[in-house]
Structure formats: C-alpha cells, structure tokens
Scaffold this motif. Structure first.
Motif, PDB file in Angstrom:
ATOM      1  N   ASP A   1      -4.855   2.054 -11.137  1.00 46.62           N
ATOM      2  CA  ASP A   1      -3.491   2.828 -10.378  1.00 46.62           C
ATOM      3  C   ASP A   1      -2.509   3.005 -11.563  1.00 46.62           C
ATOM      4  O   ASP A   1      -3.051   2.455 -12.872  1.00 46.62           O
ATOM      5  N   ILE A   2      -2.212   4.551 -11.145  1.00 44.73           N
ATOM      6  CA  ILE A   2      -1.171   4.834 -12.180  1.00 44.73           C
ATOM      7  C   ILE A   2       0.283   5.054 -11.386  1.00 44.73           C
ATOM      8  O   ILE A   2       0.470   5.759 -10.194  1.00 44.73           O
ATOM      9  N   LYS A   3       1.389   4.541 -12.019  1.00 40.56           N
ATOM     10  CA  LYS A   3       2.744   4.132 -11.529  1.00 40.56           C
ATOM     11  C   LYS A   3       3.972   5.121 -12.145  1.00 40.56           C
ATOM     12  O   LYS A   3       3.988   4.098 -13.106  1.00 40.56           O
ATOM     13  N   ALA A   4       4.710   5.991 -12.007  1.00 41.25           N
ATOM     14  CA  ALA A   4       5.487   6.633 -13.358  1.00 41.25           C
ATOM     15  C   ALA A   4       6.823   6.681 -12.298  1.00 41.25           C
ATOM     16  O   ALA A   4       7.169   6.720 -11.472  1.00 41.25           O
ATOM     17  N   THR A   5       8.334   6.208 -12.868  1.00 44.47           N
ATOM     18  CA  THR A   5       9.237   6.325 -13.154  1.00 44.47           C
ATOM     19  C   THR A   5       9.820   6.603 -13.398  1.00 44.47           C
ATOM     20  O   THR A   5       9.073   6.966 -14.856  1.00 44.47           O
ATOM     21  N   PHE A   6      11.696   7.345 -12.971  1.00 43.87           N
ATOM     22  CA  PHE A   6      12.042   7.787 -13.488  1.00 43.87           C
ATOM     23  C   PHE A   6      12.966   6.734 -15.000  1.00 43.87           C
ATOM     24  O   PHE A   6      13.067   5.918 -14.569  1.00 43.87           O
ATOM     25  N   THR A   7      13.156   7.368 -15.865  1.00 44.22           N
ATOM     26  CA  THR A   7      14.187   6.885 -17.000  1.00 44.22           C
ATOM     27  C   THR A   7      15.997   7.384 -17.511  1.00 44.22           C
ATOM     28  O   THR A   7      14.909   8.431 -17.527  1.00 44.22           O
ATOM     29  N   SER A   8      16.389   6.684 -17.531  1.00 45.74           N
ATOM     30  CA  SER A   8      17.374   7.751 -18.230  1.00 45.74           C
ATOM     31  C   SER A   8      17.718   7.977 -19.518  1.00 45.74           C
ATOM     32  O   SER A   8      17.874   8.686 -20.530  1.00 45.74           O
TER      33      SER A   8
ATOM     34  N   ALA B   1     -10.472   6.366  -9.080  1.00 41.20           N
ATOM     35  CA  ALA B   1      -9.992   4.855  -8.158  1.00 41.20           C
ATOM     36  C   ALA B   1      -8.966   4.214  -7.865  1.00 41.20           C
ATOM     37  O   ALA B   1      -9.262   3.425  -9.507  1.00 41.20           O
ATOM     38  N   GLY B   2      -7.806   4.888  -7.523  1.00 44.42           N
ATOM     39  CA  GLY B   2      -6.962   3.975  -7.743  1.00 44.42           C
ATOM     40  C   GLY B   2      -5.634   4.437  -6.449  1.00 44.42           C
ATOM     41  O   GLY B   2      -6.154   5.982  -6.971  1.00 44.42           O
ATOM     42  N   ASP B   3      -4.657   3.957  -7.072  1.00 45.93           N
ATOM     43  CA  ASP B   3      -3.618   5.203  -6.320  1.00 45.93           C
ATOM     44  C   ASP B   3      -3.240   5.642  -7.156  1.00 45.93           C
ATOM     45  O   ASP B   3      -2.550   5.629  -8.454  1.00 45.93           O
ATOM     46  N   VAL B   4      -2.103   6.954  -7.283  1.00 44.54           N
ATOM     47  CA  VAL B   4      -1.230   7.245  -8.062  1.00 44.54           C
ATOM     48  C   VAL B   4       0.081   7.526  -7.672  1.00 44.54           C
ATOM     49  O   VAL B   4       0.249   8.405  -5.988  1.00 44.54           O
ATOM     50  N   VAL B   5       1.001   7.105  -7.936  1.00 43.08           N
ATOM     51  CA  VAL B   5       2.310   7.663  -7.720  1.00 43.08           C
ATOM     52  C   VAL B   5       3.487   7.828  -8.753  1.00 43.08           C
ATOM     53  O   VAL B   5       3.950   7.213  -9.789  1.00 43.08           O
ATOM     54  N   ALA B   6       4.117   8.753  -8.008  1.00 46.26           N
ATOM     55  CA  ALA B   6       5.303   8.945  -8.859  1.00 46.26           C
ATOM     56  C   ALA B   6       6.131   8.768  -8.104  1.00 46.26           C
ATOM     57  O   ALA B   6       6.993   9.845  -7.484  1.00 46.26           O
ATOM     58  N   GLU B   7       7.594   7.855  -8.871  1.00 44.06           N
ATOM     59  CA  GLU B   7       8.762   8.022  -7.438  1.00 44.06           C
ATOM     60  C   GLU B   7      10.316   7.993  -8.526  1.00 44.06           C
ATOM     61  O   GLU B   7      10.406   8.156  -9.290  1.00 44.06           O
ATOM     62  N   GLY B   8      10.822   9.438  -7.550  1.00 48.50           N
ATOM     63  CA  GLY B   8      11.765   9.409  -8.156  1.00 48.50           C
ATOM     64  C   GLY B   8      12.510  10.326  -9.594  1.00 48.50           C
ATOM     65  O   GLY B   8      13.180  10.287 -10.523  1.00 48.50           O
TER      66      GLY B   8
END
Length: 269
Positions: free
Chosen positions: A55-62, A145-152
C-alpha cells in the motif's frame, strides 16, 4: 530545489527464543526492515512513490519537508534483495521499491514518471509506504498490488494501482485509476486546467467535484448504473454534459460497477 537530507535504512531483528542456547550466534534473519527519508521539495515539484507489492498512503503536513516511511516485510523471500532507491531530479523526488530482476525481462530501474521498469516474479516481499506531503507539492503514487490512499492533501494528486482500491481527497486536482478495485476522489479546484480521468475495470467510481466546476463530463459503465448530482444527457450507461463554462474532460468510467458524480462545496476563487 534544495534537499536537506537524508536516507536511513534500519534493520530490526527479532529476539532469540528463550532457552535456545545453541542458536546461530549471528541471530535470525530480520522479519521487517524500515526505511526513512525526509527532504525539502519545492511547491510545484513532485514526490513520487513507485511500488510493486504494498500500500501507499499520503497525508497532508503543515511542515515544509516531505517525510517518507516504509516497512518491508516478507514470508519467505529475502528482504535485502528488495531495495528502496531515491532519485532526485529537476522535477522533484522519485522513490521506488526495486525488486530483483526477472530473467529474460528488462532490468528493473527507478526513474521518474513512466520510464524505468518495475517487475517481479515469485517474490513475497511487501513494501508499505506512508508519507507526509506539504501544501503545493504534487503527489504521485503507483503500485501494482495494493491500495493507494491520499487524504486531505493541499496539492495535486495522481494515484494508480492494478489490484487494489484508490481513494484521493485534495483541494487541488486529482486523477485515479485501478484495474480491479474501486476508485473514489474529491477535488477542490473549479478550473482543472487539464483532462482528469477516474477509471477502473472492476469496481465503482465515485467522484466529488466543486459545484462551480468548469468541465465536460463523460461517464460510462458497461454493467452498472450512473448517478449524478449534475444534469447529464445520454443513455442509461453512457452520459455526458457540460458543467459551468465547460473546459477539460472529466472522465468517469468502469466496466463492472457504478458511476457516481457528486457535487461538493463551490471552490473559492
């Protein structure tokens, strides 16, 4: 573009079982390997993750730096045979999970964008990436093979997988694709400035766009239904329409699944 640092790869070994005095003094093979990278990526440049299994998961950082963390795990395959490479280039940073070459195939190579080669065979190493992305830094995430998520996120985001789901929410624009999985996205820009595709073969496609978006919608499904908060014309499974003043194409398509186009808050000028 300036980069502050740095690459750290840490192997974490499991403890020896109690009472095994005759065990190999060098210890057992590690069950997981961690990887960390952080660095400044200029707004408008890109952080790109290219993976094969995981999986790949990305989130916002200030904060002002991109921070990437990865964990390699496996059942039987050699963890050390899968390397994580960092390529810094004129348009940003590309980080790849590079698996052993497959005999008879082009050698694997970590390069920005579509060039390079990423393939594997009979290797069960899984690499899970998590990263923090500052405002204005484009995110690109690709895995086989995996999920990709990018939140906010507060930047443009482009995500794809072959076997998994894709989910993206951002104040910028986005595009998302899967071969076997659902695709969902929410974008915040009323004038995309380019064509945006949201596609899968086996799964649902759900996209939320600003109520004042300017785009031409093309929606299609082979075996599902199409539902839209905007007025669209056409047939049950092929619909189209002009939103606002028109503009780039906004394509939502699936073969075996439903298509939903939803209206979000108006984008601010």
């Amino acid at each position: 573009m300036r980069y502050k640092r740095a690459l750290l790869v840490t192997a974490i070994a499991v403890a020896l079982a109690a009472g095994c005095d005759d065990a190999d003094p060098t210890g057992p093979e590690p069950t997981a390997v961690e990887f960390d990278w952080s660095g400044a990526v200029a707004p408008g440049d890109r952080i790109e993750i290219k993976n094969i299994s995981g999986d790949i998961k990305a989130t916002f950082t200030s904060g002002s730096e991109v921070v990437v963390h990865a964990i390699k795990t496996s059942g039987d395959s050699d963890l050390a045979a899968v390397t994580i490479e960092v390529v810094q280039h004129a348009e940003g940073v590309t980080i790849c999970a590079v698996y052993p070459d497959v005999p008879g195939h082009k050698p694997n190579e970590c390069l920005p964008g579509l060039p390079g080669n990423m393939s594997t065979r009979d290797n069960d190493v899984n690499v899970a990436f998590t990263l923090s992305v500052p405002a204005g830094v484009e995110f690109v995430g690709r895995t086989l093979a995996g999920d990709v998520v990018a939140e906010g996120l507060k930047s443009d985001a482009f995500a794809s997988t072959m076997y998994g789901d894709v989910s993206v929410t951002t104040t910028g624009i986005a595009a998302a694709a899967s071969m076997s999985g659902s695709v969902s996205a929410a974008i915040g820009r009323a004038d995309p400035g380019r064509d945006l595709d949201f596609r899968t073969m086996n799964g649902n496609v759900t996209v939320r766009v600003p109520s004042n978006i300017n785009a031409r919608v093309l929606a299609a499904t082979s075996a599902g239904k199409i539902d839209s908060d905007f007025r669209l014309e056409g047939t049950l499974r092929h619909r189209y329409g002009t939103l606002g003043n028109g503009g780039p194409n906004l394509t939502l398509s699936t073969m075996d699944g439903d298509v939903d186009l939803r209206q979000g808050p108006a984008a601010q000028p």
